[in-house]
Design a protein around this motif. Structure first.
Motif, PDB file in Angstrom:
ATOM      1  N   GLY A 131     -29.756 -57.660   5.923  1.00 52.03           N
ATOM      2  CA  GLY A 131     -30.561 -58.590   6.710  1.00 52.03           C
ATOM      3  C   GLY A 131     -29.772 -59.622   7.486  1.00 52.03           C
ATOM      4  N   ALA A 132     -28.449 -59.681   7.306  1.00 54.84           N
ATOM      5  CA  ALA A 132     -27.631 -60.630   8.065  1.00 54.84           C
ATOM      6  C   ALA A 132     -27.671 -60.277   9.555  1.00 54.84           C
ATOM      7  CB  ALA A 132     -26.198 -60.624   7.551  1.00 54.84           C
ATOM      8  N   LYS A 133     -27.439 -61.270  10.404  1.00 56.88           N
ATOM      9  CA  LYS A 133     -27.589 -61.056  11.849  1.00 56.88           C
ATOM     10  C   LYS A 133     -26.433 -61.653  12.634  1.00 56.88           C
ATOM     11  CE  LYS A 133     -32.683 -61.285  11.770  1.00 56.88           C
ATOM     12  NZ  LYS A 133     -33.867 -62.040  12.281  1.00 56.88           N
ATOM     13  N   VAL A 134     -26.216 -61.074  13.815  1.00 53.88           N
ATOM     14  CA  VAL A 134     -25.330 -61.632  14.829  1.00 53.88           C
ATOM     15  C   VAL A 134     -26.116 -61.659  16.134  1.00 53.88           C
ATOM     16  CG1 VAL A 134     -23.151 -61.446  16.072  1.00 53.88           C
ATOM     17  CG2 VAL A 134     -23.298 -60.632  13.705  1.00 53.88           C
ATOM     18  N   ASP A 135     -26.277 -62.854  16.690  1.00 54.41           N
ATOM     19  CA  ASP A 135     -27.033 -63.018  17.940  1.00 54.41           C
ATOM     20  C   ASP A 135     -28.407 -62.351  17.862  1.00 54.41           C
ATOM     21  OD1 ASP A 135     -24.918 -64.451  19.055  1.00 54.41           O
ATOM     22  OD2 ASP A 135     -23.966 -62.634  19.857  1.00 54.41           O
ATOM     23  N   GLY A 136     -29.050 -62.498  16.701  1.00 51.37           N
ATOM     24  CA  GLY A 136     -30.405 -61.991  16.528  1.00 51.37           C
ATOM     25  C   GLY A 136     -30.511 -60.530  16.154  1.00 51.37           C
ATOM     26  N   GLU A 137     -29.396 -59.797  16.155  1.00 52.84           N
ATOM     27  CA  GLU A 137     -29.400 -58.375  15.817  1.00 52.84           C
ATOM     28  C   GLU A 137     -28.903 -58.197  14.391  1.00 52.84           C
ATOM     29  OE1 GLU A 137     -30.554 -55.939  17.765  1.00 52.84           O
ATOM     30  OE2 GLU A 137     -31.045 -57.435  19.313  1.00 52.84           O
ATOM     31  N   ARG A 138     -29.622 -57.406  13.608  1.00 52.15           N
ATOM     32  CA  ARG A 138     -29.231 -57.197  12.217  1.00 52.15           C
ATOM     33  C   ARG A 138     -27.982 -56.334  12.120  1.00 52.15           C
ATOM     34  NH1 ARG A 138     -35.167 -56.993  10.457  1.00 52.15           N
ATOM     35  NH2 ARG A 138     -35.404 -58.993   9.391  1.00 52.15           N
ATOM     36  N   VAL A 139     -27.159 -56.631  11.120  1.00 52.36           N
ATOM     37  CA  VAL A 139     -26.004 -55.781  10.882  1.00 52.36           C
ATOM     38  C   VAL A 139     -26.494 -54.362  10.598  1.00 52.36           C
ATOM     39  CG1 VAL A 139     -24.562 -57.659  10.033  1.00 52.36           C
ATOM     40  CG2 VAL A 139     -25.927 -56.350   8.397  1.00 52.36           C
ATOM     41  N   GLY A 140     -25.664 -53.414  10.969  1.00 56.82           N
ATOM     42  CA  GLY A 140     -26.059 -52.017  10.889  1.00 56.82           C
ATOM     43  C   GLY A 140     -26.306 -51.411  12.249  1.00 56.82           C
ATOM     44  N   THR A 141     -26.432 -52.284  13.262  1.00 61.78           N
ATOM     45  CA  THR A 141     -26.753 -51.810  14.607  1.00 61.78           C
ATOM     46  C   THR A 141     -25.574 -51.893  15.561  1.00 61.78           C
ATOM     47  OG1 THR A 141     -27.512 -54.019  15.274  1.00 61.78           O
ATOM     48  CG2 THR A 141     -29.159 -52.534  14.346  1.00 61.78           C
ATOM     49  N   PHE A 142     -24.407 -52.306  15.081  1.00 63.70           N
ATOM     50  CA  PHE A 142     -23.285 -52.568  15.985  1.00 63.70           C
ATOM     51  C   PHE A 142     -22.315 -51.396  16.098  1.00 63.70           C
ATOM     52  CE2 PHE A 142     -24.826 -56.710  14.712  1.00 63.70           C
ATOM     53  CZ  PHE A 142     -24.891 -57.383  15.927  1.00 63.70           C
ATOM     54  N   GLY A 143     -22.099 -50.679  15.023  1.00 60.88           N
ATOM     55  CA  GLY A 143     -21.104 -49.619  15.036  1.00 60.88           C
ATOM     56  C   GLY A 143     -21.710 -48.239  15.196  1.00 60.88           C
ATOM     57  N   ASP A 144     -20.867 -47.221  14.963  1.00 59.21           N
ATOM     58  CA  ASP A 144     -21.353 -45.839  14.959  1.00 59.21           C
ATOM     59  C   ASP A 144     -22.269 -45.593  13.771  1.00 59.21           C
ATOM     60  OD1 ASP A 144     -19.607 -44.142  17.089  1.00 59.21           O
ATOM     61  OD2 ASP A 144     -18.411 -45.776  16.252  1.00 59.21           O
ATOM     62  N   ALA A 145     -22.028 -46.318  12.691  1.00 58.12           N
ATOM     63  CA  ALA A 145     -22.864 -46.242  11.498  1.00 58.12           C
ATOM     64  C   ALA A 145     -22.561 -47.468  10.652  1.00 58.12           C
ATOM     65  CB  ALA A 145     -22.593 -44.966  10.714  1.00 58.12           C
ATOM     66  N   ALA A 146     -23.399 -47.700   9.651  1.00 60.44           N
ATOM     67  CA  ALA A 146     -23.191 -48.799   8.715  1.00 60.44           C
ATOM     68  C   ALA A 146     -23.654 -48.362   7.336  1.00 60.44           C
ATOM     69  CB  ALA A 146     -23.947 -50.049   9.153  1.00 60.44           C
ATOM     70  N   CYS A 147     -23.097 -48.998   6.313  1.00 55.61           N
ATOM     71  CA  CYS A 147     -23.420 -48.624   4.944  1.00 55.61           C
ATOM     72  C   CYS A 147     -23.836 -49.846   4.135  1.00 55.61           C
ATOM     73  CB  CYS A 147     -22.215 -47.958   4.277  1.00 55.61           C
ATOM     74  SG  CYS A 147     -21.733 -46.424   5.080  1.00 55.61           S
ATOM     75  N   PHE A 148     -24.838 -49.638   3.283  1.00 55.86           N
ATOM     76  CA  PHE A 148     -25.367 -50.673   2.415  1.00 55.86           C
ATOM     77  C   PHE A 148     -25.303 -50.207   0.966  1.00 55.86           C
ATOM     78  CE2 PHE A 148     -27.220 -51.374   6.523  1.00 55.86           C
ATOM     79  CZ  PHE A 148     -27.343 -52.749   6.656  1.00 55.86           C
ATOM     80  N   SER A 149     -25.221 -51.172   0.056  1.00 53.37           N
ATOM     81  CA  SER A 149     -25.258 -50.896  -1.378  1.00 53.37           C
ATOM     82  C   SER A 149     -26.494 -51.531  -1.976  1.00 53.37           C
ATOM     83  CB  SER A 149     -24.009 -51.470  -2.055  1.00 53.37           C
ATOM     84  OG  SER A 149     -24.153 -51.489  -3.466  1.00 53.37           O
ATOM     85  N   PHE A 150     -27.069 -50.866  -2.968  1.00 58.73           N
ATOM     86  CA  PHE A 150     -28.217 -51.414  -3.685  1.00 58.73           C
ATOM     87  C   PHE A 150     -27.886 -51.610  -5.165  1.00 58.73           C
ATOM     88  CE2 PHE A 150     -30.278 -48.719  -0.279  1.00 58.73           C
ATOM     89  CZ  PHE A 150     -30.494 -49.784   0.584  1.00 58.73           C
ATOM     90  N   TYR A 151     -26.639 -51.983  -5.415  1.00 61.51           N
ATOM     91  CA  TYR A 151     -26.191 -52.322  -6.771  1.00 61.51           C
ATOM     92  C   TYR A 151     -27.031 -53.489  -7.305  1.00 61.51           C
ATOM     93  CZ  TYR A 151     -22.765 -53.436 -10.450  1.00 61.51           C
ATOM     94  OH  TYR A 151     -22.149 -53.667 -11.650  1.00 61.51           O
ATOM     95  N   PRO A 152     -27.161 -53.626  -8.640  1.00 62.47           N
ATOM     96  CA  PRO A 152     -28.082 -54.634  -9.185  1.00 62.47           C
ATOM     97  C   PRO A 152     -27.866 -56.067  -8.717  1.00 62.47           C
ATOM     98  CG  PRO A 152     -27.514 -53.077 -10.903  1.00 62.47           C
ATOM     99  CD  PRO A 152     -26.672 -52.713  -9.715  1.00 62.47           C
ATOM    100  N   THR A 153     -26.640 -56.456  -8.356  1.00 65.34           N
ATOM    101  CA  THR A 153     -26.408 -57.846  -7.948  1.00 65.34           C
ATOM    102  C   THR A 153     -26.661 -58.099  -6.468  1.00 65.34           C
ATOM    103  OG1 THR A 153     -24.063 -57.411  -7.517  1.00 65.34           O
ATOM    104  CG2 THR A 153     -24.655 -58.146  -9.746  1.00 65.34           C
ATOM    105  N   LYS A 154     -26.976 -57.073  -5.699  1.00 66.34           N
ATOM    106  CA  LYS A 154     -27.145 -57.260  -4.251  1.00 66.34           C
ATOM    107  C   LYS A 154     -28.433 -58.014  -3.933  1.00 66.34           C
ATOM    108  CE  LYS A 154     -23.468 -54.698  -3.613  1.00 66.34           C
ATOM    109  NZ  LYS A 154     -22.164 -55.258  -3.258  1.00 66.34           N
ATOM    110  N   ASN A 155     -28.596 -58.379  -2.667  1.00 63.44           N
ATOM    111  CA  ASN A 155     -29.798 -59.104  -2.260  1.00 63.44           C
ATOM    112  C   ASN A 155     -31.059 -58.279  -2.443  1.00 63.44           C
ATOM    113  OD1 ASN A 155     -27.567 -60.594  -1.308  1.00 63.44           O
ATOM    114  ND2 ASN A 155     -28.817 -61.546   0.287  1.00 63.44           N
ATOM    115  N   MET A 156     -30.919 -56.963  -2.444  1.00 62.58           N
ATOM    116  CA  MET A 156     -31.983 -56.065  -2.875  1.00 62.58           C
ATOM    117  C   MET A 156     -31.329 -54.922  -3.645  1.00 62.58           C
ATOM    118  SD  MET A 156     -33.114 -53.845   0.488  1.00 62.58           S
ATOM    119  CE  MET A 156     -33.864 -52.532  -0.518  1.00 62.58           C
ATOM    120  N   THR A 157     -32.072 -54.319  -4.579  1.00 60.18           N
ATOM    121  CA  THR A 157     -31.474 -53.319  -5.454  1.00 60.18           C
ATOM    122  C   THR A 157     -32.394 -52.127  -5.653  1.00 60.18           C
ATOM    123  OG1 THR A 157     -30.473 -52.947  -7.638  1.00 60.18           O
ATOM    124  CG2 THR A 157     -32.377 -54.402  -7.555  1.00 60.18           C
TER     125      THR A 157
END
Length: 339
Positions: A131-157
């Motif tokens: 959910g973090a953003k740069v200039d109003g755009e969420r991370v995950g939209t800037f590169g060729d791809a992006a990866c997220f983790s849903f480990y128990p300590t993350k902001n969502m799991t």
């Protein structure tokens, strides 16, 4: 199953990407994404030395060579100027793998400009930055791809799990095949395995948890930002470096990380007051024993090395009560003001 497909669709919509591919965890997401992007054996990828080791491990597991550039000492993320330095010294770099650390995005506009100039791929490690953003755009939209983790300590799991997001259909199809033993993703392949792959799949039970957690993510991030703002205000008069949030960037505070040369004494003082803390990360990746044989292990990366000696993360999660937060503030202030 249908719950996994639904979670993928909903998470892609949240990020603002065309596709998402669920995986078993954040590390498998990074590994599968690199395979899907087309990393070839021996390809070098610039990444951060100040991260969880999975960022660099995934490059090695996919057959590549991690090359470390230093971090910006204020944001703790990959320094575009040092990336340029590395690129000037080497001609074997295939891509960039910036890490959005502690919930703060890396400088994606600058890094993507560098990648465009050099024809490099960009894979965002967003495992701490849902959910973090740069200039109003969420991370995950800037590169060729992006990866997220849903480990128990993350902001969502999801208990354990990961996700790849991308706007590239070819990357999404190859990733979906790779995480499912290389099966044909056309829907008609049955047990036709068209490529080499792994069992990196997410379970349906994890996806059900993820769908509910995603509904709560915005509120969780809001609570974390409120906790961080309260700390910022109460620590403003202390000789303690608090997290930065550059103009145009939105931090989601996976960690609230302070910095002091007195780190170990502060950690002990807080432990004595029953305040939990964490050090992320005490040993930079290039100093890890598993990286002794990597060519850039001997690199001098002073900002990452100094940060590793001085950072300490305080409780910031959305479950903190006002009383909990005040307990943390009082413990920090009592120690720092008595020095």
């Amino acid at each position: 199953g249908p719950e996994v497909r639904a979670f993928e669709d909903e998470f892609a919509a949240y990020c603002g990407t065309d596709d998402a591919v669920a995986t078993a965890n954040g590390t498998t997401a990074l590994h599968a994404a690199l395979e899907a992007i087309g990393l070839e054996d021996g390809d070098a990828v610039i990444t951060s030395p100040f991260s969880f080791v999975a960022s660099a491990n995934a490059i090695r597991l996919a057959g590549g060579n991690p090359v470390f550039a230093d971090i910006d000492p204020e944001t703790y993320t990959l320094d575009p100027a040092d990336v340029q330095r590395v690129l000037a010294e080497r001609d074997d770099i295939a891509g960039l793998l910036p890490v959005h650390l502690y919930g703060l995005p890396a400088d994606m506009p600058a890094l993507c400009d560098i990648a465009d100039e050099r024809d490099l791929f960009v894979l965002e490690d967003a495992c701490q930055a849902h959910g973090a953003k740069v200039d109003g755009e969420r991370v995950g939209t800037f590169g060729d791809a992006a990866c997220f983790s849903f480990y128990p300590t993350k902001n969502m799991t999801t208990g354990e799990g990961g996700m790849i997001v991308t706007d590239r259909d070819d990357v999404a199809d190859r990733a979906a095949s790779y995480v499912n033993h290389g099966r044909d993703v056309s829907g008609t392949g049955g047990y036709d395995h068209v490529a080499l792959g792994h069992n990196f799949r997410m379970t349906s039970i994890e996806a059900v948890i993820g769908r509910v957690q995603l509904e709560r993510l915005s509120e969780s991030n809001r609570a974390r930002r409120e906790n961080a703002a309260a700390y910022d205000e109460r620590f403003a008069d202390l000789p303690l470096e608090t997290p930065t949030e550059p103009a145009g960037f939105q931090h989601v505070y996976h960690q609230y990380t302070v910095r002091t040369e007195d780190r170990d004494a502060l950690e002990t003082a807080l432990t004595d007051r029953d305040v939990g803390t964490g050090i992320y990360y005490e040993t930079p990746i290039h100093h890890q024993p598993a990286y002794e044989t990597v060519s850039t292990a001997a690199a001098r990366l002073p900002h990452a090395e100094r940060a590793a000696e001085e950072v300490l993360s305080l409780p910031v999660h959305q479950g903190l009560s006002t009383r909990d937060r005040e307990t943390v503030v009082e413990a920090v202030r009592d120690h720092v003001t008595c020095q």
